[in-house]
Motif scaffolding. Structure first.
Motif, PDB file in Angstrom:
ATOM      1  N   GLY A  98      -0.758   7.826   2.244  1.00  0.00           N
ATOM      2  CA  GLY A  98      -1.832   8.129   1.442  1.00  0.00           C
ATOM      3  C   GLY A  98      -2.473   6.946   0.877  1.00  0.00           C
ATOM      4  N   LEU A  99      -1.295   6.034   0.222  1.00  0.00           N
ATOM      5  CA  LEU A  99      -1.986   4.845  -0.238  1.00  0.00           C
ATOM      6  C   LEU A  99      -2.137   3.854   0.773  1.00  0.00           C
ATOM      7  CD1 LEU A  99       1.014   4.414  -2.870  1.00  0.00           C
ATOM      8  CD2 LEU A  99      -1.088   5.069  -3.368  1.00  0.00           C
ATOM      9  N   THR A 100      -1.426   3.784   2.010  1.00  0.00           N
ATOM     10  CA  THR A 100      -1.946   2.874   2.889  1.00  0.00           C
ATOM     11  C   THR A 100      -3.436   3.127   3.276  1.00  0.00           C
ATOM     12  OG1 THR A 100       0.158   2.606   3.818  1.00  0.00           O
ATOM     13  CG2 THR A 100      -1.450   2.023   5.229  1.00  0.00           C
ATOM     14  N   ASP A 101      -3.638   4.281   3.637  1.00  0.00           N
ATOM     15  CA  ASP A 101      -5.240   4.977   3.980  1.00  0.00           C
ATOM     16  C   ASP A 101      -6.116   4.320   3.094  1.00  0.00           C
ATOM     17  OD1 ASP A 101      -3.999   6.055   6.440  1.00  0.00           O
ATOM     18  OD2 ASP A 101      -4.129   8.002   5.577  1.00  0.00           O
ATOM     19  N   ALA A 102      -5.692   4.232   1.798  1.00  0.00           N
ATOM     20  CA  ALA A 102      -6.573   3.815   0.721  1.00  0.00           C
ATOM     21  C   ALA A 102      -6.548   2.410   0.388  1.00  0.00           C
ATOM     22  CB  ALA A 102      -6.312   4.567  -0.535  1.00  0.00           C
ATOM     23  N   GLY A 103      -6.077   1.720   1.361  1.00  0.00           N
ATOM     24  CA  GLY A 103      -6.009   0.276   1.243  1.00  0.00           C
ATOM     25  C   GLY A 103      -5.166  -0.220   0.306  1.00  0.00           C
ATOM     26  N   ILE A 104      -4.214   0.385  -0.205  1.00  0.00           N
ATOM     27  CA  ILE A 104      -3.352  -0.060  -1.240  1.00  0.00           C
ATOM     28  C   ILE A 104      -2.096  -0.593  -0.809  1.00  0.00           C
ATOM     29  CG2 ILE A 104      -2.248   0.707  -3.477  1.00  0.00           C
ATOM     30  CD1 ILE A 104      -4.224   2.855  -4.116  1.00  0.00           C
ATOM     31  N   ASN A 105      -2.070  -1.815  -1.169  1.00  0.00           N
ATOM     32  CA  ASN A 105      -0.625  -2.608  -0.769  1.00  0.00           C
ATOM     33  C   ASN A 105       0.721  -2.002  -1.776  1.00  0.00           C
ATOM     34  OD1 ASN A 105       1.193  -4.455   0.780  1.00  0.00           O
ATOM     35  ND2 ASN A 105       1.057  -5.749  -1.168  1.00  0.00           N
ATOM     36  N   ILE A 106       1.691  -1.844  -0.900  1.00  0.00           N
ATOM     37  CA  ILE A 106       3.044  -1.536  -1.484  1.00  0.00           C
ATOM     38  C   ILE A 106       3.993  -2.505  -1.713  1.00  0.00           C
ATOM     39  CG2 ILE A 106       4.861   0.243  -1.837  1.00  0.00           C
ATOM     40  CD1 ILE A 106       3.202   2.198  -0.347  1.00  0.00           C
TER      41      ILE A 106
END
Length: 441
Positions: free
Chosen positions: A324-332
C-alpha cells in the motif's frame, strides 16, 4: 596510464582553487579524463522549485536568475551554449503551464537542466584556465537507463565510442540517462556519483575518483562534533549505509556497479592538486579496534506504528502494508517488528499520507494505527558488531547514562549497523554519549 573517471561536485564549480587544483592534477595524465558533474546546488534548487510551482512561475524571472548564476560563478556573460539551454528550459516551463499538467518523465527532463547548465559553467571555468574541454551528452554516448523516472538504473553505454576519443578532458552531466524510447530519466537527486561509478565499470577503469565531498565521511556529524576525525577506510556497505544520513554527501547506489569487480572508490582532497586520498572505499572488511566507525543521525524520519495482538499471527499483514505504501510512492527506510507491533521508519513528510492509507478498511488484525513525529534516527555503523562482544551493551549503556529514552531499536539485521530512534530533542545528546563511549573512553 589508464583513462580516468572523476566525479566533480557542482558545488566546486564556483571554487577557483578547486578548479585549478583539478586542472593541475589532470595535467599529469595524457589519456582520456571523463569528468562527471553534479549540479550547482543553487541551480538545482531553482529548477526543483520551479517544477513544483510551475503554474506560478514567471519564465522571464527564472531566465534572469539562471543567467545571473553563470555570471556570478564565471565573472563572464553566459555563453551561447548556456543561453540555448536556458531558452529550452524556459520553453518547456511555458509548455507545462499551458498544458496544465506534467508527467514524471517531463519532470525528469526539466530537472536534468540543472546538470546540463552546470557543465556549461564548468567548461567556461576550464577554458578561463587555458584548458580545452568537450561536453559529451548522455544522448551522444548512448547512456541508457531504465524508465523508472526519478530512480532509474543505468543499463549500458557506448563504450567503444568513448574509448575511441583522443586524449583530453571530457565533461559529462551526471544524474541522468536516456531510456530506449529516447526520454530522459534521472537516477535520483545528486546521483552523479552513481553515474560516474557506472561509467567506471563500463569503461573498465581500475578505480573511481570523487573530487572531494560536500560532507566528508566523518566519525560524527560535524555540527555536533566539529573536530570529528575523517574516516580513512570504509567498505562498500558501510559507505552506502552512511549515505542515507543527512551529514554525508554520497549517493547510496554508487557502489552497485563497482562491487562485483571490486573496483575501489577514492575520495580525493579537492584542496590539493596531488590527488591526496581522504577516504578509500572498497570490499576489504577492515574492522577497527573500537568496531564503530561512525555515529550518524537524521531528523528526516517519522514512525508509522501498527499495533494489535494478531499482526504477527495473520499472514500477509506486512506485505499488504508495504504494498500500500509503495503504490502511494512512499519510501520505507526500515522496518522493525515484534509479534504485536509493526514499526515502519518513513520520511518525515510521508507521515500523514501514510496514516491515511493505513486507516482504510482491510486491516482487521490491526487495533491501533498511529504516527510518531519529532523523532530522530541514530545509526551506529561499523563492521564487526555481531562478532564482537559488548558493542550493543556499550551503546545502550551510553544512552542510559545520558538519561535518554530509546523509543525503538533494531540491530542484527546486518553486521554493520544498529539503529536507535529517540526524540529529536535527544538527538545531539545521543550522538555525543555514544561517540564518547567509543572514541573518547
Amino acid at each position: 596510464m589508464s583513462d580516468k573517471v572523476i566525479r566533480f561536485g557542482g558545488s566546486n564549480a564556483a571554487s577557483t582553487s578547486s578548479i585549478k587544483n583539478l586542472i593541475e592534477y589532470l595535467g599529469q595524465f595524457q589519456n582520456r579524463n571523463f569528468i562527471v558533474s553534479s549540479a550547482v546546488p543553487e541551480l538545482l534548487q531553482i529548477v526543483e522549485n520551479n517544477i513544483r510551482q510551475v503554474y506560478k512561475s514567471d519564465a522571464g524571472k527564472v531566465t534572469r536568475q539562471i543567467e545571473q548564476i553563470f555570471i556570478k560563478i564565471t565573472g563572464e556573460l553566459p555563453t551561447q551554449g548556456y543561453q540555448k539551454l536556458v531558452e529550452q528550459y524556459s520553453n518547456i516551463l511555458k509548455g507545462i503551464g499551458l498544458i496544465g499538467d506534467y508527467s514524471e518523465a517531463l519532470s525528469d527532463q526539466v530537472k536534468s537542466f540543472s546538470e546540463k547548465l552546470t557543465v556549461e559553467i564548468i567548461k567556461t571555468q576550464f577554458q578561463k584556465n587555458g584548458v580545452a574541454v568537450t561536453i559529451i551528452w548522455p544522448e551522444e554516448c548512448e547512456l541508457f537507463v531504465t524508465p523508472d523516472f526519478g530512480n532509474a538504473t543505468y543499463l549500458s553505454v557506448n563504450s567503444s565510442k568513448l574509448q575511441s576519443l583522443p586524449g583530453g578532458v571530457y565533461l559529462i552531466p551526471g544524474s541522468y540517462g536516456i531510456t530506449r524510447q529516447g526520454k530522459i530519466a534521472r537516477a535520483g537527486k545528486t546521483a552523479a556519483d552513481y553515474t560516474a561509478a557506472f561509467l567506471t565499470y563500463a569503461l573498465k577503469i581500475p578505480k573511481l575518483q570523487l573530487w572531494g565531498l560536500d560532507f566528508d565521511f566523518q566519525r560524527a556529524d560535524p555540527s555536533i562534533f566539529p573536530t570529528s576525525p575523517r574516516i580513512e577506510r570504509l567498505t562498500y556497505a558501510e559507505a552506502s549505509e552512511l549515505a542515507y544520513f543527512d551529514h554525508y554527501s554520497f549517493h547510496p547506489r554508487t557502489v552497485d556497479p563497482l562491487e562485483h569487480d571490486h573496483i575501489p572508490i577514492e575520495v580525493l582532497n579537492s584542496s590539493t592538486s596531488s590527488g591526496e586520498i581522504d577516504t578509500i572505499i572498497n570490499t576489504e572488511t577492515y574492522i577497527e579496534d573500537q568496531i564503530v566507525k561512525s555515529v550518524a543521525c537524521t531528523d528526516d524520519i517519522s514512525l508509522l506504528r501498527l499495533n494489535g495482538p494478531g499482526v504477527g499471527l495473520k499472514p500477509g499483514i506486512l506485505a499488504k502494508v508495504t504494498a500500500g505504501l509503495t503504490d502511494a510512492g512512499i519510501n520505507i527506510k526500515s522496518v522493525i517488528t515484534s509479534q504485536v507491533s509493526i514499526n515502519l521508519i518513513l520520511e518525515k513528510s510521508a507521515a500523514d499520507k501514510a496514516l491515511k492509507i493505513m486507516q482504510q478498511p482491510g486491516f482487521s488484525s490491526v487495533k491501533e494505527i498511529s504516527v510518531v513525529k519529532n523523532v530522530s534516527l541514530i545509526g551506529v555503523v561499523g563492521h564487526g558488531m555481531q562478532q564482537n562482544y559488548g558493542v550493543s551493551a556499550r551503546i545502550f549503556n551510553a544512552v542510559s547514562q545520558g538519561k535518554i529514552n530509546v523509543l525503538l531499536s533494531g540491530s542484527g539485521a546486518s553486521d554493520l549497523v544498529s539503529y536507535l530512534v529517540v526524540k529529536d530533542e535527544d538527538k545531539q545528546k545521543s550522538v555525543r554519549e555514544i561517540y564518547n563511549a567509543f572514541f573518547n573512553f
